[in-house]
Design an enzyme around this catalytic site. Structure first.
Site, mmCIF file in Angstrom:
data_model
loop_
_atom_site.group_PDB
_atom_site.id
_atom_site.type_symbol
_atom_site.label_atom_id
_atom_site.label_comp_id
_atom_site.label_asym_id
_atom_site.label_seq_id
_atom_site.Cartn_x
_atom_site.Cartn_y
_atom_site.Cartn_z
ATOM 1 N N HIS A 13 0.868 -1.200 0.000
ATOM 2 C CA HIS A 13 0.000 0.000 0.000
ATOM 3 C C HIS A 13 0.894 1.237 0.000
ATOM 4 O O HIS A 13 1.481 1.592 1.019
ATOM 5 C CB HIS A 13 -0.891 0.010 1.253
ATOM 6 N N HIS A 15 1.496 5.403 -1.708
ATOM 7 C CA HIS A 15 1.138 6.577 -2.519
ATOM 8 C C HIS A 15 2.417 7.192 -3.073
ATOM 9 O O HIS A 15 3.236 7.701 -2.305
ATOM 10 C CB HIS A 15 0.405 7.624 -1.665
ATOM 11 N N LEU A 16 2.568 7.165 -4.384
ATOM 12 C CA LEU A 16 3.761 7.754 -5.005
ATOM 13 C C LEU A 16 3.521 9.179 -5.482
ATOM 14 O O LEU A 16 4.465 9.909 -5.754
ATOM 15 C CB LEU A 16 4.199 6.925 -6.216
ATOM 16 N N ARG A 17 2.225 9.544 -5.662
ATOM 17 C CA ARG A 17 1.862 10.808 -6.327
ATOM 18 C C ARG A 17 2.341 10.771 -7.782
ATOM 19 O O ARG A 17 2.525 9.698 -8.349
ATOM 20 C CB ARG A 17 2.387 12.053 -5.593
ATOM 21 N N ASN A 41 -5.089 7.229 -6.154
ATOM 22 C CA ASN A 41 -5.835 8.464 -5.822
ATOM 23 C C ASN A 41 -5.089 9.723 -6.280
ATOM 24 O O ASN A 41 -4.781 10.614 -5.502
ATOM 25 C CB ASN A 41 -6.173 8.541 -4.322
ATOM 26 N N LYS A 99 -9.234 -0.326 -6.054
ATOM 27 C CA LYS A 99 -9.319 0.332 -4.756
ATOM 28 C C LYS A 99 -10.697 0.921 -4.536
ATOM 29 O O LYS A 99 -11.201 1.688 -5.357
ATOM 30 C CB LYS A 99 -8.259 1.428 -4.689
ATOM 31 N N HIS A 136 -10.586 0.883 1.530
ATOM 32 C CA HIS A 136 -10.450 1.890 2.579
ATOM 33 C C HIS A 136 -11.702 1.705 3.431
ATOM 34 O O HIS A 136 -12.785 2.158 3.063
ATOM 35 C CB HIS A 136 -10.361 3.297 1.990
ATOM 36 N N HIS A 174 -4.847 -0.757 5.797
ATOM 37 C CA HIS A 174 -4.429 0.019 6.970
ATOM 38 C C HIS A 174 -5.390 -0.125 8.145
ATOM 39 O O HIS A 174 -6.022 0.849 8.544
ATOM 40 C CB HIS A 174 -4.206 1.492 6.620
ATOM 41 N N LEU A 219 -5.344 9.055 7.790
ATOM 42 C CA LEU A 219 -6.671 8.433 7.809
ATOM 43 C C LEU A 219 -6.582 6.987 7.345
ATOM 44 O O LEU A 219 -5.906 6.720 6.361
ATOM 45 C CB LEU A 219 -7.627 9.225 6.906
ATOM 46 N N ASP A 247 1.300 2.647 3.558
ATOM 47 C CA ASP A 247 0.447 3.820 3.316
ATOM 48 C C ASP A 247 1.296 5.086 3.334
ATOM 49 O O ASP A 247 0.798 6.167 3.679
ATOM 50 C CB ASP A 247 -0.689 3.909 4.338
ATOM 51 N N HIS A 251 3.028 14.588 1.814
ATOM 52 C CA HIS A 251 2.432 15.920 1.657
ATOM 53 C C HIS A 251 3.521 16.907 2.059
ATOM 54 O O HIS A 251 4.298 16.627 2.977
ATOM 55 C CB HIS A 251 1.236 16.118 2.599
ATOM 56 N N ALA A 263 -4.161 14.697 5.460
ATOM 57 C CA ALA A 263 -3.928 13.411 6.125
ATOM 58 C C ALA A 263 -2.863 12.639 5.367
ATOM 59 O O ALA A 263 -2.909 12.545 4.143
ATOM 60 C CB ALA A 263 -5.220 12.604 6.144
#
Ligand code: DOR
Ligand code: ZN
Length: 344
Positions: A13, A15-17, A41, A99, A136, A174, A219, A247, A251, A263
C-alpha cells in the site's frame, strides 16, 4: 542477534503521487522494497487501464538504474466503473487490484464510490477474474464519530460483502482497530489486512497530548492505545493474513502544518526499519520476515522476492526533513532514533 537477513520485503500500500513527486518517492520505494502496490488516488484518479499504463510508465522513468523494483498498479473504483474495465484490468497483467474509497473519506477520494450497493456487477466481475478488492474501510456518514468509522464500516458493509462474495479476495487496508484485526483474523483466507508503521508505533495520545502534531495525522486516524496494542499483536502473531502496507503518503510541510492539514504520513525514508523497531520492541523479530516478505505475495498469488536484505542492530537518527516537490516534507519519526538499520 545483531544482524537480520530476510527475503526482500514488498509494500502492499503506497502513494507515489505523480510528476515531480516521483523524483523523491520512486527511489525511496526502491530503497528496500521489491514491489509496491501503487494507490490510484491521483487528481484525476486512475480509473482506466490506459491511465494505469501511462502512470506506470511515468513511474518507471524514475526507477534507479541498479534497481528491479516493480510498481504493481491499481484501478480506482467509482460509481461508473464497468465490469468490462475489470475484465480489461485482469487481462492487462500489470493491474493487481481495485481500490474502493468511500466518496469523501480521504485525500482525492471525491470520485470514490457513493453507494456500495451500486457495485454488485463490478464485485462479481472481480470475484470471477480473481482481481483483489482493496478497501479503505471507513464509513463517512456525518453522524458517525471519526474514531468509530472503521468499526462501523465492518458492521454496516464488510460483513455482508464477505458473505455475498465468498471468493472475492479482499484486503482491509491500513487497519487501525481491535475490531479490524479481529474481523480479518476470524474470516476466511480470502480476507487479509495491511498495517502501517504509524498505527503500530503511535496512538492518538502521541498525536494530541501536549499539542497537535499534524505530521501524525493520517486516515484512518490513530486510535487509542488498546487498539495500537491489538495491531501489534496481530502483526507479530505470525498470521499469514496480515502483511506490510506502509500507506506512505507524502504531503509538503506547508500542506500538513495548516489550519486544515492534509492526512498522510511519509515513511519510505525508513520503512523497514520502522517496522523492525516495532517487532524488536515486541520481542518478535523472528516474525518480521513473514509479515514483510511472505504473507503479502502469498495473498496476492505472486512469488517471493529472490534477493534478501540485511538489517543491523545499530542506533541511527532519522532526518528532520526531506526534499519533496521543490519544497520539503517532514517524515514519520523525524529526528528520532531507531535501533535497526538497513545495511544491504
Ligand atoms: O492518511 C492518508 N493519506 N490516508 C489515505 O487514505 C490517503 C492518504 C493520502 O493519499 O494522502
Ligand atoms: Zn493509502
Amino acid at each position: 542477534m545483531d544482524t537480520l537477513k530476510i527475503i526482500r520485503p514488498d509494500d502492499w500500500h503506497l502513494h507515489l503521487r505523480d510528476n515531480q513527486a516521483l523524483e523523491t518517492t520512486v527511489p525511496a520505494a526502491a530503497r528496500c522494497f521489491g514491489r509496491s502496490i501503487i494507490m490510484p488516488n491521483l487528481n484525476p484518479p486512475v480509473t482506466h487501464v490506459e491511465m494505469a499504463y501511462q502512470y506506470r510508465n511515468r513511474i518507471l522513468k524514475h526507477r534507479p538504474a541498479n534497481s528491479d523494483w516493480q510498481p504493481l498498479m491499481v484501478l480506482y473504483l467509482t460509481d461508473n466503473t464497468s465490469p468490462n474495465e475489470i475484465y480489461a484490468a485482469a487481462e492487462s497483467g500489470f493491474i493487481h487490484g481495485c481500490k474502493y474509497y468511500p466518496a469523501g473519506a480521504t485525500t482525492n477520494s471525491d470520485s470514490g464510490v457513493t453507494d456500495l450497493n451500486k457495485m454488485n456487477s463490478v464485485f462479481k466481475a472481480m470475484q470471477e477474474t480473481g482481481m483483489l478488492l482493496l478497501m479503505h474501510g471507513e464509513v463517512t456518514s456525518t453522524d458517525i464519530d471519526i474514531f468509530d468509522r472503521e468499526a462501523v464500516f465492518i458492521e454496516r458493509h464488510l460483513r455482508s460483502i464477505v458473505e455475498k462474495y465468498p471468493n472475492l479476495k479482499i484486503v482491509l487496508e491500513h487497519i487501525t482497530t481491535q475490531q479490524g484485526a479481529d474481523f480479518v483474523l476470524n474470516h476466511s483466507d480470502n480476507v487479509g489486512a495491511t498495517i502501517t508503521p504509524q498505527h503500530l508505533l503511535y496512538n492518538r495520545n502521541h498525536m494530541l497530548v501536549g499539542g497537535i502534531r499534524p505530521h501524525l495525522f493520517c486516515l484512518p486516524v490513530l486510535k487509542r492505545d488498546t487498539h495500537q496494542q491489538a495491531l501489534i499483536s496481530a502483526a507479530t502473531s505470525g498470521s499469514h493474513k496480515i502483511f506490510l502496507g506502509t500507506d506512505s503518503a507524502p504531503h509538503t510541510q506547508d500542506a500538513k502544518e495548516s489550519c486544515c492539514g492534509c492526512a498522510g504520513c511519509f515513511s519510505h525514508h525508513a520503512a523497514i526499519e520502522l517496522y523492525a523497531q516495532v517487532f524488536y520492541q515486541a520481542d518478535a523479530l523472528d516474525k518480521l520476515e513473514a509479515f514483510a516478505s511472505i504473507n503479502g505475495p502469498d495473498f496476492y498469488g505472486l512469488p517471493h522476492n529472490k534477493s534478501k536484505i540485511t538489517l543491523q542492530k545499530n542506533s541511527w537518527q532519522l532526518p528532520d526533513s526531506i526534499s519533496y516537490e521543490g519544497s520539503q516534507l517532514i517524515p514519520l519519526g523525524a529526528g528520532s532514533s531507531l535501533n535497526w538499520e538497513l545495511i544491504g
